[in-house]
Design an enzyme around this catalytic site. Structure first.
Site, PDB file in Angstrom:
ATOM      1  N   GLU A  57     -24.415 -10.627  26.453  1.00  0.00           N
ATOM      2  CA  GLU A  57     -23.882  -9.587  25.567  1.00  0.00           C
ATOM      3  C   GLU A  57     -24.484  -8.232  25.945  1.00  0.00           C
ATOM      4  O   GLU A  57     -25.667  -8.129  26.234  1.00  0.00           O
ATOM      5  CB  GLU A  57     -24.216  -9.963  24.106  1.00  0.00           C
ATOM      6  CG  GLU A  57     -24.150  -8.851  23.092  1.00  0.00           C
ATOM      7  CD  GLU A  57     -22.771  -8.217  22.940  1.00  0.00           C
ATOM      8  OE1 GLU A  57     -21.756  -8.942  22.915  1.00  0.00           O
ATOM      9  OE2 GLU A  57     -22.721  -6.976  22.854  1.00  0.00           O
TER      10      GLU A  57
ATOM     11  N   CYS B 182      -0.497   5.850   7.090  1.00  0.00           N
ATOM     12  CA  CYS B 182      -1.758   5.311   7.596  1.00  0.00           C
ATOM     13  C   CYS B 182      -1.547   4.640   8.942  1.00  0.00           C
ATOM     14  O   CYS B 182      -2.262   4.899   9.906  1.00  0.00           O
ATOM     15  CB  CYS B 182      -2.367   4.335   6.590  1.00  0.00           C
ATOM     16  SG  CYS B 182      -3.690   3.318   7.250  1.00  0.00           S
TER      17      CYS B 182
ATOM     18  N   CYS C 247      -8.321 -10.776  22.258  1.00  0.00           N
ATOM     19  CA  CYS C 247      -7.670 -10.008  21.199  1.00  0.00           C
ATOM     20  C   CYS C 247      -6.556  -9.140  21.789  1.00  0.00           C
ATOM     21  O   CYS C 247      -6.001  -8.292  21.104  1.00  0.00           O
ATOM     22  CB  CYS C 247      -8.683  -9.157  20.455  1.00  0.00           C
ATOM     23  SG  CYS C 247      -9.623  -8.099  21.542  1.00  0.00           S
TER      24      CYS C 247
ATOM     25  N   TYR D  44     -19.700 -12.328  26.638  1.00  0.00           N
ATOM     26  CA  TYR D  44     -19.311 -11.392  25.571  1.00  0.00           C
ATOM     27  C   TYR D  44     -19.606 -12.063  24.225  1.00  0.00           C
ATOM     28  O   TYR D  44     -18.724 -12.211  23.378  1.00  0.00           O
ATOM     29  CB  TYR D  44     -17.828 -11.015  25.654  1.00  0.00           C
ATOM     30  CG  TYR D  44     -17.358 -10.647  27.041  1.00  0.00           C
ATOM     31  CD1 TYR D  44     -17.415  -9.332  27.477  1.00  0.00           C
ATOM     32  CD2 TYR D  44     -16.865 -11.618  27.915  1.00  0.00           C
ATOM     33  CE1 TYR D  44     -16.983  -8.986  28.751  1.00  0.00           C
ATOM     34  CE2 TYR D  44     -16.441 -11.280  29.193  1.00  0.00           C
ATOM     35  CZ  TYR D  44     -16.501  -9.957  29.606  1.00  0.00           C
ATOM     36  OH  TYR D  44     -16.074  -9.632  30.865  1.00  0.00           O
TER      37      TYR D  44
ATOM     38  N   CYS E 254      -7.523  -0.035  -0.362  1.00  0.00           N
ATOM     39  CA  CYS E 254      -6.872  -0.604   0.832  1.00  0.00           C
ATOM     40  C   CYS E 254      -6.657  -2.107   0.611  1.00  0.00           C
ATOM     41  O   CYS E 254      -7.600  -2.848   0.353  1.00  0.00           O
ATOM     42  CB  CYS E 254      -7.764  -0.361   2.042  1.00  0.00           C
ATOM     43  SG  CYS E 254      -7.238  -1.265   3.492  1.00  0.00           S
TER      44      CYS E 254
ATOM     45  N   ASP F 238     -14.912 -14.023  25.664  1.00  0.00           N
ATOM     46  CA  ASP F 238     -14.303 -13.383  24.496  1.00  0.00           C
ATOM     47  C   ASP F 238     -14.445 -11.871  24.661  1.00  0.00           C
ATOM     48  O   ASP F 238     -15.174 -11.219  23.917  1.00  0.00           O
ATOM     49  CB  ASP F 238     -15.014 -13.878  23.221  1.00  0.00           C
ATOM     50  CG  ASP F 238     -14.372 -13.339  21.953  1.00  0.00           C
ATOM     51  OD1 ASP F 238     -13.326 -12.662  22.040  1.00  0.00           O
ATOM     52  OD2 ASP F 238     -14.925 -13.589  20.864  1.00  0.00           O
TER      53      ASP F 238
ATOM     54  N   GLN G  54     -16.889 -10.787  13.778  1.00  0.00           N
ATOM     55  CA  GLN G  54     -15.443 -10.915  13.539  1.00  0.00           C
ATOM     56  C   GLN G  54     -15.106 -10.413  12.140  1.00  0.00           C
ATOM     57  O   GLN G  54     -15.829 -10.708  11.189  1.00  0.00           O
ATOM     58  CB  GLN G  54     -15.016 -12.380  13.675  1.00  0.00           C
ATOM     59  CG  GLN G  54     -15.214 -12.960  15.068  1.00  0.00           C
ATOM     60  CD  GLN G  54     -14.184 -12.474  16.072  1.00  0.00           C
ATOM     61  OE1 GLN G  54     -13.230 -11.777  15.755  1.00  0.00           O
ATOM     62  NE2 GLN G  54     -14.391 -12.830  17.329  1.00  0.00           N
TER      63      GLN G  54
ATOM     64  N   CYS H  67       0.843  -1.185   0.000  1.00  0.00           N
ATOM     65  CA  CYS H  67       0.000   0.000   0.000  1.00  0.00           C
ATOM     66  C   CYS H  67       0.882   1.240   0.000  1.00  0.00           C
ATOM     67  O   CYS H  67       1.750   1.374   0.849  1.00  0.00           O
ATOM     68  CB  CYS H  67      -0.879  -0.023   1.243  1.00  0.00           C
ATOM     69  SG  CYS H  67      -1.937   1.410   1.394  1.00  0.00           S
TER      70      CYS H  67
ATOM     71  N   CYS I 235      -1.508  -0.833   9.184  1.00  0.00           N
ATOM     72  CA  CYS I 235      -0.774  -2.084   8.939  1.00  0.00           C
ATOM     73  C   CYS I 235       0.668  -1.892   9.396  1.00  0.00           C
ATOM     74  O   CYS I 235       1.549  -1.656   8.577  1.00  0.00           O
ATOM     75  CB  CYS I 235      -0.775  -2.432   7.461  1.00  0.00           C
ATOM     76  SG  CYS I 235      -2.383  -2.864   6.804  1.00  0.00           S
TER      77      CYS I 235
HETATM   78  N1  SAH Z   1     -17.787 -13.735  20.785  1.00  0.00           N
HETATM   79  C1  SAH Z   1     -18.300 -12.808  19.829  1.00  0.00           C
HETATM   80  C2  SAH Z   1     -18.064 -11.353  20.170  1.00  0.00           C
HETATM   81  C3  SAH Z   1     -16.702 -10.971  20.661  1.00  0.00           C
HETATM   82  S1  SAH Z   1     -16.347  -9.241  20.705  1.00  0.00           S
HETATM   83  C4  SAH Z   1     -17.791 -13.125  18.450  1.00  0.00           C
HETATM   84  O1  SAH Z   1     -16.856 -13.896  18.279  1.00  0.00           O
HETATM   85  O2  SAH Z   1     -18.339 -12.596  17.490  1.00  0.00           O
HETATM   86  C5  SAH Z   1     -16.742  -8.763  22.297  1.00  0.00           C
HETATM   87  C6  SAH Z   1     -18.208  -8.528  22.535  1.00  0.00           C
HETATM   88  O3  SAH Z   1     -18.349  -8.147  23.893  1.00  0.00           O
HETATM   89  C7  SAH Z   1     -18.838  -7.410  21.716  1.00  0.00           C
HETATM   90  O4  SAH Z   1     -19.997  -7.903  21.097  1.00  0.00           O
HETATM   91  C8  SAH Z   1     -19.188  -6.336  22.767  1.00  0.00           C
HETATM   92  O5  SAH Z   1     -20.386  -5.646  22.455  1.00  0.00           O
HETATM   93  C9  SAH Z   1     -19.373  -7.163  24.013  1.00  0.00           C
HETATM   94  N2  SAH Z   1     -19.155  -6.505  25.300  1.00  0.00           N
HETATM   95  C10 SAH Z   1     -18.317  -5.482  25.599  1.00  0.00           C
HETATM   96  N3  SAH Z   1     -18.335  -5.221  26.908  1.00  0.00           N
HETATM   97  C11 SAH Z   1     -19.207  -6.097  27.474  1.00  0.00           C
HETATM   98  C12 SAH Z   1     -19.649  -6.334  28.821  1.00  0.00           C
HETATM   99  N4  SAH Z   1     -19.184  -5.617  29.829  1.00  0.00           N
HETATM  100  N5  SAH Z   1     -20.533  -7.332  29.021  1.00  0.00           N
HETATM  101  C13 SAH Z   1     -21.000  -8.080  27.996  1.00  0.00           C
HETATM  102  N6  SAH Z   1     -20.611  -7.896  26.712  1.00  0.00           N
HETATM  103  C14 SAH Z   1     -19.732  -6.920  26.452  1.00  0.00           C
END
Ligand code: SAH
Length: 470
Positions: A343, A78, A419, A322, A170, A392, A293, A72, A81
């Protein structure tokens, strides 16, 4: 003594956590972005602290064997990356070591040497990379602004700043992005629609968000406005619907100042209010505000690993904290007795419920709210169970009450999808002091060319050895 604006020559010996090169000058540590291990470079000192400083790359004198040309033209300004100058093999090695280093240093995890067998230590699996680490993102959000020569442009903010760098094609996004951006920018020019100005809070168009279902081909365009309506809307819709597979055109209203990209209100202009995509053999709906994702090819591998670590037999009660739109939850549900997903975003929970229904899965219940509130509350009820817990969380990791509830529910296995390996390591340390040990770790490269890396960790309990388990 080294001074600001001095030009120094150094050899890059290591990488920092953000992928910047690290070299030594006269015993003084210097961080230089856009350099790679093995380069000998010239840098101008731009910032000095007591024991270290930051340099700006002026010239690569001898190029490292790991250096590759960036694809790029905007790779340097930017900054999205950070590793585009590094060969992909070496990117993967960097990420593997970053995860290992954080888990060892912050998490206190001890890994088994590759040939050692029968050891109690954790196993580090090789990072799962991509065959073709380009054009992998199913979502990109482009800020709209002015170029120096007065044109309306789409781009990205230069790393940690608010100056817009124009981006064309991009290389980690989809090929439709540029066509869609061109249509929007031309429309803005024709009707003299102003880009939003962060300084004054004036102007209309803030961002263009484009999402694509990789397996279905469906495309969503979301225009983020500092207002309610776009001039000559119908004309724009007409042009956008000529893009093959256009499925959803929406407005998002965000009139607040600040860094948040999306506001809470979504207005449907054309088509469906969502697009669909499939992962494995499940189908999901993706709405403008829901998390999904960003790398569909790797997501499949990530979820497969999480499912493998959960090793379900069909009798378990599983919590998926999450859970977003319930993606992992639905894969778990097919192998478990019952799954509870938690969530925070209500529209994601609605999508999760519809996803369950559309995929014919009925042994899952989604709860809207904060994991740190809903999970302890539900676990306090009589008869509550948790045989396996999957988390997650966003980058900041889990709140302590989530971890405490895990410990008190004593699940056999905890699968932690993360992450951010630094907050992962912090949480792993907390759990291991309370009786959970890391068994396996597998990094997954969800974000090639960037420094970010996803990690799946399997922990299981070992209460007899815990320091402060009572
Ligand atoms: N496991 C899912 C989402 C992961 S991302 C997947 O793989 O698609 C993390 C998620 O946590 C997001 O959707 C975000 O909105 C949510 N989140 C953030 N803070 C939170 C909290 N305090 N309690 C519950 N969910 C939350």
């Amino acid at each position: 003594m080294i001074k600001k604006n001095d030009i120094v020559t150094l050899t890059i010996e290591d990488f920092g956590k953000d992928g910047e090169g690290i070299g030594k000058y006269d015993g003084f540590t210097v961080f230089v972005k856009d350099t790679v291990i093995g380069d000998t470079i010239q840098a101008r000192m731009i910032k000095l602290k007591k024991n270290y400083g930051y340099g700006r790359l002026m010239e690569v004198l001898t190029s490292s064997g790991y250096r590759v040309p960036a694809r790029c033209p905007a790779a340097r300004p930017c900054g999205g990356c950070q590793l585009q100058f590094l060969s992909y093999d070496r990117q993967l090695a960097f990420k593997q070591e970053k995860v290992r280093g954080n888990l060892e240093r912050i998490g206190g995890v001890q890994f088994t040497a590759p040939k050692e067998s029968g050891s109690e230590n954790a196993l580090m699996e090789p990072i799962i990379g991509m065959e073709n680490p380009w054009h992998y993102r199913n979502k990109e959000q482009f800020p709209i602004g002015w170029s120096r020569d007065g044109r309306r442009i789409a781009g990205f903010y230069a790393g940690h700043t608010h100056s817009l760098v124009e981006i064309k094609d991009c290389p980690i996004g989809t090929e439709e992005n540029q066509k869609i951006l061109d249509i929007v920018l031309k429309h803005m020019e024709r009707y003299d629609i102003l880009p939003y100005d962060e300084g004054t809070g004036k102007g209309l168009v803030r961002h263009v968000l484009i999402r694509k279902g990789f397996y279905t081909g469906e495309i969503m365009v979301c225009l983020v406005l500092n207002g309610k309506k776009l001039p000559a809307q119908t004309g724009l819709i007409h042009q956008l619907t000529a893009v093959p597979n256009m499925t959803s055109i929406v407005l998002n209203l965000n009139r607040e100042k600040g860094n948040r990209i999306l506001g809470d209100q979504v207005i449907l202009l054309w088509g469906k209010p969502y697009i669909r995509d499939t992962i494995g053999n499940l189908t999901f709906r993706i709405s403008p505000l829901s998390f999904f994702q960003v790398n569909p090819i790797q997501t499949q591998k990530l979820y497969a690993k999480a499912l493998e670590y959960a090793s379900l037999t069909g009798n378990e009660t599983v919590w998926d904290l999450y859970c977003g739109t319930g993606t992992i939850s639905l894969f778990l549900a097919r192998k478990a007795r019952k799954v509870y997903g938690v969530e925070i975003i209500p529209s994601a929970v609605r999508d999760a419920e519809l996803n369950a229904r559309e995929n014919g899965i009925s042994n899952v219940v989604f709860k809207a709210g904060k994991a740190e509130e809903v999970f302890p509350e539900e676990c306090g009820k009589e008869g509550a169970r948790a045989d396996v817990v999957v988390v997650d969380p966003p980058r900041k990791g889990c709140e302590q009450t989530v971890l405490d509830t895990i410990v008190s529910m004593k699940p056999d296995r905890v699968v932690y999808v993360s992450c951010d390996s630094a907050t992962l390591a912090r949480d792993v340390k907390y759990l291991s002091d309370k009786g959970y040990e890391v068994r396996k770790v597998c990094p997954v490269d969800m974000f090639p060319q960037s420094v970010h890396v996803e990690t799946v960790v399997l922990l299981s309990n070992n209460f007899s050895k815990a320091k402060d388990y009572v």
